[in-house]
Scaffold this active site. Structure first.
Site, PDB file in Angstrom:
ATOM      1  N   HIS A 119     -45.734  -2.151  64.724  1.00 41.13           N
ATOM      2  CA  HIS A 119     -46.992  -2.102  65.297  1.00 41.13           C
ATOM      3  C   HIS A 119     -47.859  -3.645  66.198  1.00 41.13           C
ATOM      4  O   HIS A 119     -48.799  -3.595  65.828  1.00 41.13           O
ATOM      5  CB  HIS A 119     -48.556  -1.862  64.169  1.00 41.13           C
ATOM      6  CG  HIS A 119     -47.920  -0.202  64.389  1.00 41.13           C
ATOM      7  ND1 HIS A 119     -47.547   0.502  62.645  1.00 41.13           N
ATOM      8  CD2 HIS A 119     -47.281   0.825  64.543  1.00 41.13           C
ATOM      9  CE1 HIS A 119     -47.740   1.550  62.347  1.00 41.13           C
ATOM     10  NE2 HIS A 119     -47.538   2.170  63.426  1.00 41.13           N
ATOM     11  N   CYS A 127     -55.919 -10.512  76.521  1.00 44.44           N
ATOM     12  CA  CYS A 127     -57.439  -9.604  77.309  1.00 44.44           C
ATOM     13  C   CYS A 127     -56.560  -8.513  77.952  1.00 44.44           C
ATOM     14  O   CYS A 127     -55.477  -7.384  78.869  1.00 44.44           O
ATOM     15  CB  CYS A 127     -57.427 -10.954  78.426  1.00 44.44           C
ATOM     16  SG  CYS A 127     -59.004 -10.329  79.029  1.00 44.44           S
TER      17      CYS A 127
HETATM   18  P1  NAD Z   1     -51.057   2.955  53.656  1.00 40.38           P
HETATM   19  O1  NAD Z   1     -52.165   2.503  53.271  1.00 40.38           O
HETATM   20  O2  NAD Z   1     -51.631   4.599  54.277  1.00 40.38           O
HETATM   21  O3  NAD Z   1     -49.909   3.163  51.904  1.00 40.38           O
HETATM   22  C1  NAD Z   1     -49.781   2.743  51.563  1.00 40.38           C
HETATM   23  C2  NAD Z   1     -48.472   3.159  50.623  1.00 40.38           C
HETATM   24  O4  NAD Z   1     -48.762   1.168  49.579  1.00 40.38           O
HETATM   25  C3  NAD Z   1     -48.984   4.100  49.868  1.00 40.38           C
HETATM   26  O5  NAD Z   1     -48.104   5.128  49.241  1.00 40.38           O
HETATM   27  C4  NAD Z   1     -49.137   3.399  47.838  1.00 40.38           C
HETATM   28  O6  NAD Z   1     -49.142   3.865  47.050  1.00 40.38           O
HETATM   29  C5  NAD Z   1     -48.150   1.889  48.536  1.00 40.38           C
HETATM   30  N1  NAD Z   1     -48.393   0.926  47.824  1.00 40.38           N
HETATM   31  C6  NAD Z   1     -49.885   0.574  46.953  1.00 40.38           C
HETATM   32  N2  NAD Z   1     -49.498  -0.878  46.498  1.00 40.38           N
HETATM   33  C7  NAD Z   1     -47.951  -0.649  45.956  1.00 40.38           C
HETATM   34  C8  NAD Z   1     -47.240  -1.871  45.879  1.00 40.38           C
HETATM   35  N3  NAD Z   1     -47.829  -3.630  45.008  1.00 40.38           N
HETATM   36  N4  NAD Z   1     -45.826  -1.603  45.322  1.00 40.38           N
HETATM   37  C9  NAD Z   1     -45.378  -0.543  46.385  1.00 40.38           C
HETATM   38  N5  NAD Z   1     -46.416   0.722  47.111  1.00 40.38           N
HETATM   39  C10 NAD Z   1     -47.202  -0.320  47.029  1.00 40.38           C
HETATM   40  O7  NAD Z   1     -50.278   1.742  54.640  1.00 40.38           O
HETATM   41  P2  NAD Z   1     -49.302   2.396  55.419  1.00 40.38           P
HETATM   42  O8  NAD Z   1     -48.092   3.248  55.188  1.00 40.38           O
HETATM   43  O9  NAD Z   1     -48.471   1.057  55.596  1.00 40.38           O
HETATM   44  O10 NAD Z   1     -49.441   2.712  57.324  1.00 40.38           O
HETATM   45  C11 NAD Z   1     -51.040   1.997  57.724  1.00 40.38           C
HETATM   46  C12 NAD Z   1     -50.499   1.705  59.019  1.00 40.38           C
HETATM   47  O11 NAD Z   1     -51.859   0.501  58.621  1.00 40.38           O
HETATM   48  C13 NAD Z   1     -49.529   0.753  59.420  1.00 40.38           C
HETATM   49  O12 NAD Z   1     -49.513   0.876  59.989  1.00 40.38           O
HETATM   50  C14 NAD Z   1     -50.122  -0.429  57.969  1.00 40.38           C
HETATM   51  O13 NAD Z   1     -49.522  -1.493  58.417  1.00 40.38           O
HETATM   52  C15 NAD Z   1     -51.222  -1.562  58.761  1.00 40.38           C
HETATM   53  N6  NAD Z   1     -51.744  -1.505  57.666  1.00 40.38           N
HETATM   54  C16 NAD Z   1     -51.031  -3.059  57.861  1.00 40.38           C
HETATM   55  C17 NAD Z   1     -51.468  -4.460  56.828  1.00 40.38           C
HETATM   56  C18 NAD Z   1     -50.299  -4.853  56.819  1.00 40.38           C
HETATM   57  O14 NAD Z   1     -50.321  -6.276  57.787  1.00 40.38           O
HETATM   58  N7  NAD Z   1     -50.783  -5.845  55.979  1.00 40.38           N
HETATM   59  C19 NAD Z   1     -52.371  -3.850  55.840  1.00 40.38           C
HETATM   60  C20 NAD Z   1     -53.340  -2.476  56.316  1.00 40.38           C
HETATM   61  C21 NAD Z   1     -52.667  -1.632  57.347  1.00 40.38           C
HETATM   62 ZN    ZN Z   2     -59.114 -11.452  80.864  1.00 48.88          ZN
END
Ligand code: NAD
Ligand code: ZN
Length: 251
Positions: A119, A127
């Site tokens: 992602h 831009c």
């Molecule tokens: P999601 O929020 O849908 O799911 C997160 C999962 O992690 C859940 O199943 C939850 O139960 C689990 N979880 C939470 N805390 C945990 C822990 N301490 N240990 C183990 N498991 C734990 O996230 P997703 O599936 O990554 O999808 C969301 C989208 O948004 C993705 O593209 C994601 O990368 C992006 N996003 C990225 C960030 C980041 O870069 N840190 C933060 C938020 C969302």
């Molecule tokens: Zn520009």
């Protein structure tokens, strides 16, 4: 739990081609909330609205209220035991690639080299109108960063409604199709098309290990070993168990 950890460690130990697929859950212990956390950023900004490219094009200033907070968070966090553990597995030769859905750079900070950013990454801003690219750092002082052409800049992360960078997409599918083991950490695996990686790996014969605080739709359908708990503790226990099998010491 110890038996499950050993079972998972044995899979990693015996696999010659192991992939990890990580999501927001792996960074929660570093202080970045996932989409499902009850409080934090995403209780104030609905991701479906704020992380969509349509919203950004319609009202980039509004979306930057969320992006600014996200950027402040990401600028001040450190990798946790789970990121560091995956970095160690790679160094020891028990993990070949990480495919991450995260945009926070914490895998690289945790010592991993082979990271596919499905992602994108929040380090640079582009831009959408003239294509010029800037470092996020250089623009941190501006509340709504603008291009020299005067348009509002967008971080190089994939918003809902945008395409996955083709290289990351192709490479991930290719790797998933040749994996012998897949270690899934902290993802609900509902965001498409990243959510197709587990079944591609499974169909190719890979053993699936899943680490999560709670069960997901994968747990009952394709996961071989489910390790329930916080990513930091589980991954470091797993790394210790692999080290023992490899005859190394637990330092
Ligand atoms: P999601 O929020 O849908 O799911 C997160 C999962 O992690 C859940 O199943 C939850 O139960 C689990 N979880 C939470 N805390 C945990 C822990 N301490 N240990 C183990 N498991 C734990 O996230 P997703 O599936 O990554 O999808 C969301 C989208 O948004 C993705 O593209 C994601 O990368 C992006 N996003 C990225 C960030 C980041 O870069 N840190 C933060 C938020 C969302
Ligand atoms: Zn520009």
């Amino acid at each position: 739990m110890e038996e499950l950890i050993n079972q998972a460690a044995r899979i990693l130990y015996n696999s010659k081609m192991t992939l990890a697929l990580t999501g927001a859950g792996i960074s929660v212990e570093s202080g970045i909330p996932d989409f499902r956390s009850a409080d934090g950023l995403w209780s104030r900004y609905d991701p479906a609205e704020y992380a969509s490219i349509i919203s950004f094009r319609q009202n980039p200033e509004k979306v930057w209220n969320m992006l600014r907070e996200m950027d402040d968070l990401v600028a001040n966090v450190e990798p946790n035991k789970a990121h560091i553990g995956l970095g160690e597995l790679e160094k020891m030769g028990f993990l070949q690639y990480i495919i991450t859905q995260n945009i926070d750079n914490l895998h690289q900070a945790g010592g991993s080299k082979n990271v596919i950013e499905y992602h994108g990454n929040s380090n640079t801003l582009s831009c959408l109108w003239c294509g010029k690219r800037y470092s996020a750092k250089e623009k941190r002082g501006e509340f709504t960063p603008r291009c020299e052409c005067s348009k509002v800049l967008k971080p190089d992360v994939v918003f809902f409604g945008e395409a996955i960078p083709p290289e990351a997409l192709n490479r991930s599918f290719q790797l998933a199709a040749s994996a012998q083991a897949l270690l899934i950490v902290g993802t609900s695996a509902v965001v498409s098309p990243a959510n197709t990686i587990p079944s591609i790996a499974k169909n190719a014969g890979a053993k699936i290990i899943e680490v999560n605080k709670e069960k997901t739709h994968l747990t009952k359908t394709i996961t071989d070993v489910f390790l329930m708990g916080g990513a930091g503790e589980i991954v470091s226990n797993l790394v210790d168990a692999v080290k023992k099998m490899a005859g190394g010491h637990n330092s």
